[in-house]
Scaffold this motif. Structure first.
Motif, PDB file in Angstrom:
ATOM      1  N   TYR A  25       0.834  -1.203   0.000  1.00  0.00           N
ATOM      2  CA  TYR A  25       0.000   0.000   0.000  1.00  0.00           C
ATOM      3  C   TYR A  25       0.871   1.256   0.000  1.00  0.00           C
ATOM      4  CZ  TYR A  25      -4.454  -2.389   0.818  1.00  0.00           C
ATOM      5  OH  TYR A  25      -5.584  -3.146   0.690  1.00  0.00           O
ATOM      6  N   ARG A  30      -6.399   2.812   4.364  1.00  0.00           N
ATOM      7  CA  ARG A  30      -7.020   1.841   3.452  1.00  0.00           C
ATOM      8  C   ARG A  30      -6.587   0.418   3.802  1.00  0.00           C
ATOM      9  NH1 ARG A  30      -6.424   6.018   0.131  1.00  0.00           N
ATOM     10  NH2 ARG A  30      -4.483   5.350  -0.811  1.00  0.00           N
ATOM     11  N   GLU A  47      -9.212  -2.422   4.741  1.00  0.00           N
ATOM     12  CA  GLU A  47      -9.316  -3.581   3.846  1.00  0.00           C
ATOM     13  C   GLU A  47      -8.695  -4.848   4.428  1.00  0.00           C
ATOM     14  OE1 GLU A  47      -7.733  -2.266   0.071  1.00  0.00           O
ATOM     15  OE2 GLU A  47      -9.145  -0.573   0.008  1.00  0.00           O
ATOM     16  N   HIS A  48      -7.792  -4.702   5.378  1.00  0.00           N
ATOM     17  CA  HIS A  48      -7.106  -5.851   5.987  1.00  0.00           C
ATOM     18  C   HIS A  48      -7.063  -5.683   7.511  1.00  0.00           C
ATOM     19  CE1 HIS A  48      -5.656  -7.270   2.073  1.00  0.00           C
ATOM     20  NE2 HIS A  48      -5.470  -5.993   1.794  1.00  0.00           N
TER      21      HIS A  48
END
Length: 180
Positions: free
Chosen positions: A36, A61, A65-66
């Motif tokens: 990222y 993000r 997302e994780h």
């Protein structure tokens, strides 16, 4: 092991012990997060602050997302009782500090940074304030980022917009104090 549906004993064909598995998972999570950050850098930027904002947004993000990987990294960075984890956390901080120094040196060479302050000191300040945002979000919004991380939820449980407003405010303060 349960999620994957394999026998516990099968894990030890690949990993020496639980610690070995844990360190492998940490490394895997770090690689995902670095992807990222590298993407943010590859997208281009106008100056250090633009890049800093993009890197912070990429971290958010990643968290959204994780959440499991993000939580693992966050919780491991808080660990002080296990010497190997404390050593790993310090090595990660040193790597971030060195990268930040390089970015700030570019700003200095471009004439956009005060010359009367030490670049290593400024780099550490930027990192310390960045890390402190988590505590600010906890105090200001009542976010329990450690509890969220333990429950595989996004650590900050706020929208990217809300977090980035805080980040932009921090950047404005830093710019005013550091830049010509």
């Amino acid at each position: 092991v349960e999620e994957v549906g394999i026998a516990k004993g099968s894990v030890y064909q690949y990993f020496k012990d639980k610690k070995d598995l844990y360190l492998y998972l940490l490394e895997l999570a770090q690689q995902v997060k670095l992807g990222y950050v590298h993407q943010a850098m590859a997208d281009g930027y106008s100056d250090f602050w633009d890049l800093f904002e993009k890197m912070f947004a990429s971290g958010i993000r990643f968290d959204l997302e994780h959440p499991r990987e993000s939580g693992l990294l966050l919780l491991s960075s808080q660990e002080k009782q296990v010497p190997e984890l404390a050593k790993m956390a310090l090595a990660n901080k040193k790597q971030a500090w060195e990268m930040m120094q390089g970015l700030l040196m570019q700003e200095l060479e471009a004439g956009r940074l005060r010359t009367d302050l030490s670049v290593p000191f400024l780099a550490w300040q930027v990192i310390a304030i960045s890390v402190g945002i988590a505590e600010y979000l906890t105090l200001n919004y009542g976010v329990d980022y450690l509890k969220n991380a333990q429950n595989n939820k996004p650590a900050y449980a706020l929208s990217e917009k809300e977090i980035m407003e805080t980040v932009r405010g921090m950047i404005a303060v830093l710019k005013k104090g550091l830049c010509i």
